[in-house]
Design a protein around this motif. Sequence first.
Motif, mmCIF file in Angstrom:
data_model
loop_
_atom_site.group_PDB
_atom_site.id
_atom_site.type_symbol
_atom_site.label_atom_id
_atom_site.label_comp_id
_atom_site.label_asym_id
_atom_site.label_seq_id
_atom_site.Cartn_x
_atom_site.Cartn_y
_atom_site.Cartn_z
ATOM 1 N N GLN A 1 -6.157 -4.263 -13.807
ATOM 2 C CA GLN A 1 -6.765 -2.954 -13.531
ATOM 3 C C GLN A 1 -5.878 -1.823 -14.036
ATOM 4 O OE1 GLN A 1 -7.187 -3.397 -9.267
ATOM 5 N NE2 GLN A 1 -9.414 -3.604 -9.429
ATOM 6 N N THR A 2 -4.562 -2.001 -13.942
ATOM 7 C CA THR A 2 -3.629 -0.986 -14.427
ATOM 8 C C THR A 2 -3.803 -0.752 -15.917
ATOM 9 O OG1 THR A 2 -1.975 -1.416 -12.715
ATOM 10 C CG2 THR A 2 -1.180 -0.444 -14.772
ATOM 11 N N GLN A 3 -3.882 -1.844 -16.693
ATOM 12 C CA GLN A 3 -4.050 -1.707 -18.138
ATOM 13 C C GLN A 3 -5.365 -1.005 -18.469
ATOM 14 O OE1 GLN A 3 -1.318 -2.368 -19.458
ATOM 15 N NE2 GLN A 3 -0.474 -3.685 -17.866
ATOM 16 N N LEU A 4 -6.435 -1.369 -17.780
ATOM 17 C CA LEU A 4 -7.745 -0.757 -18.048
ATOM 18 C C LEU A 4 -7.757 0.724 -17.689
ATOM 19 C CD1 LEU A 4 -10.233 -3.535 -16.836
ATOM 20 C CD2 LEU A 4 -9.932 -2.706 -19.174
ATOM 21 N N HIS A 5 -7.168 1.076 -16.552
ATOM 22 C CA HIS A 5 -7.181 2.469 -16.119
ATOM 23 C C HIS A 5 -6.151 3.324 -16.852
ATOM 24 C CE1 HIS A 5 -9.654 0.905 -12.834
ATOM 25 N NE2 HIS A 5 -10.035 2.155 -12.628
ATOM 26 N N SER A 6 -5.364 2.699 -17.728
ATOM 27 C CA SER A 6 -4.446 3.472 -18.567
ATOM 28 C C SER A 6 -5.153 4.028 -19.795
ATOM 29 C CB SER A 6 -3.275 2.579 -19.019
ATOM 30 O OG SER A 6 -2.547 2.107 -17.922
ATOM 31 N N VAL A 7 -6.379 3.583 -20.052
ATOM 32 C CA VAL A 7 -7.090 3.967 -21.271
ATOM 33 C C VAL A 7 -7.759 5.345 -21.180
ATOM 34 C CG1 VAL A 7 -8.950 3.327 -22.861
ATOM 35 C CG2 VAL A 7 -7.426 1.563 -21.943
ATOM 36 N N PRO B 1 1.132 3.384 -17.632
ATOM 37 C CA PRO B 1 0.796 2.163 -16.889
ATOM 38 C C PRO B 1 1.555 2.048 -15.567
ATOM 39 C CG PRO B 1 1.117 1.651 -19.208
ATOM 40 C CD PRO B 1 1.583 3.064 -19.003
ATOM 41 N N THR B 2 2.838 2.420 -15.577
ATOM 42 C CA THR B 2 3.639 2.340 -14.354
ATOM 43 C C THR B 2 3.143 3.329 -13.308
ATOM 44 O OG1 THR B 2 5.568 1.694 -15.657
ATOM 45 C CG2 THR B 2 5.987 2.518 -13.443
ATOM 46 N N ILE B 3 2.819 4.562 -13.752
ATOM 47 C CA ILE B 3 2.319 5.582 -12.824
ATOM 48 C C ILE B 3 0.969 5.172 -12.262
ATOM 49 C CG2 ILE B 3 1.550 7.975 -12.639
ATOM 50 C CD1 ILE B 3 3.613 8.633 -14.865
ATOM 51 N N VAL B 4 0.088 4.668 -13.122
ATOM 52 C CA VAL B 4 -1.234 4.222 -12.664
ATOM 53 C C VAL B 4 -1.092 3.078 -11.660
ATOM 54 C CG1 VAL B 4 -3.388 3.112 -13.395
ATOM 55 C CG2 VAL B 4 -2.462 5.022 -14.712
ATOM 56 N N LYS B 5 -0.129 2.198 -11.894
ATOM 57 C CA LYS B 5 0.073 1.058 -10.995
ATOM 58 C C LYS B 5 0.426 1.522 -9.587
ATOM 59 C CE LYS B 5 2.387 -3.447 -10.773
ATOM 60 N NZ LYS B 5 3.388 -4.350 -11.408
ATOM 61 N N SER C 1 6.058 -0.897 -22.433
ATOM 62 C CA SER C 1 5.615 -0.298 -21.171
ATOM 63 C C SER C 1 4.598 -1.194 -20.474
ATOM 64 C CB SER C 1 5.012 1.093 -21.421
ATOM 65 O OG SER C 1 3.828 1.007 -22.202
ATOM 66 N N ASN C 2 3.733 -1.861 -21.252
ATOM 67 C CA ASN C 2 2.774 -2.804 -20.667
ATOM 68 C C ASN C 2 3.487 -4.062 -20.183
ATOM 69 O OD1 ASN C 2 1.102 -1.540 -23.333
ATOM 70 N ND2 ASN C 2 0.089 -1.394 -21.353
#
Length: 462
Positions: free
Chosen positions: A297-303, A285-289, A53-54
């Motif tokens: 930023q997407t990876q960080l905000h997925s946490v 990650p896709t939804i956050v993007k 997914s990442n």
Amino acid sequence: MITNAVESTSSLPDAPAMSPDAEAKLIRKIDLRLLPMLFMVYVVAFLDRANVSNALTMRMPEELHLTGQQPNTALAIFFVPYILFEIPSNQLMKRFTPHVWLSLCIFGFGVVMLAQGFVHNFSGLLATRFFLGLFEAGIFPGSFYLISFWYKREEAQQRFTFYFCSVIFASAFGGLLATGIANMDGVRGYSNWRWIFILEGIMTVIVSFMAWFLLCDFPGEAQWLTDEEKEFVLRRTLTQEAENKEGPLSVSDLVEFFKEPMNYFGALMYFSVVVPVYSFAYFTPTIVKTLGYSVVQTQLHSVPPFAAAFGFCVLLAYLSARTDTRMPSVIISALILIVGLAILMTTRGHFSAQYGGICLVCMGAFGAGSIVVCWYLMNLQGHKQRSIGSGWMISFGNTGGLVAPFAFLPKTAPQYVTGYSVCMSVAVLGILVTICYALLVLRSRRRVADDPGANDSHVMSL
């Protein structure tokens, strides 16, 4: 019909007397010896299946020339062998002992993960995802199967939750790890998404060697317990495994198991958990993007959504253990999931509301997971029921892994109405089957209450 009753343990010698302090010390010893290694094992297992997914938020689709639903197909193919081989894997684990069988499985999917970093087309990705599912098939049900024989029912929930939180930790850690690896683009000529698979594959192979030496076997096989401690654990958990009186699993055992309606409702409960869990493990990650973030930023905000889910799981485990009830926690989780999905479906363009909805969805989706597994599995007794039951519940439930990848198709972005609607429908189904399962538990409890010769330890939990 399966009676869900424990067979007599009268043939076991009396367990040696042990003071409460000594018993508590023994339980802490078991916790430290059993749980951390299992936790680490499933962290790398879930990390290896979900890290794609990442990679999909990087240049993987372009470099492998993935089009249309090919990324979703690659996600789904994992679950074909994963579903088919869970019950057989439990039987092989019992035959070869957990530390041998699980270590071999971990080594296998570590090598496959490493190979995935070198694929060059869609066919190569499909092949590695298929073999990843094959080698991972026994890890999750096998671990729950193993844990269930080490603790009394009232002790099991917190241990099941600790183990299940490895899923949440892996989901969050995967985002952090991908954040760092995103900066490795071009190192030694490899794209950053390839480094995700290469580094995590190497890490998994290392964990497999650790598991060979550190994973626990069943209580009667544990070399790190004295004979007296083994007898005490077997007696306090009402286990017959020391004498293995149940014999090998037969076709008639399977037939009897599948005559019991409760086993179908237990599997449906887990299915209702798996669809939203995998939907958001794969697509957070896709939804956050879609909220406008860069790759890093997407990876960080997925946490943070997974961090919220972790806190909620711990709270539910505590409340469930204190009240010795499971149904309210499952219902509450489903309701929180529905609220989160409703927010995502109705607040398009409102960043804070959307991000809050993602957090609520993760809390609701992951919150019920360990509760459902513990509730169902600890209501089963003996190696036969639990080996079949854990494999059946998790294999059937993971058919939801075939649904989830196709619920969030690229053409439905950024609204993802179809995906959110599917998850909401499954959440409602989860509430209904939970109520049905609880009613069957009540029926079983009434039968025990009406039987003057019944043992109180045979009463199923609600």
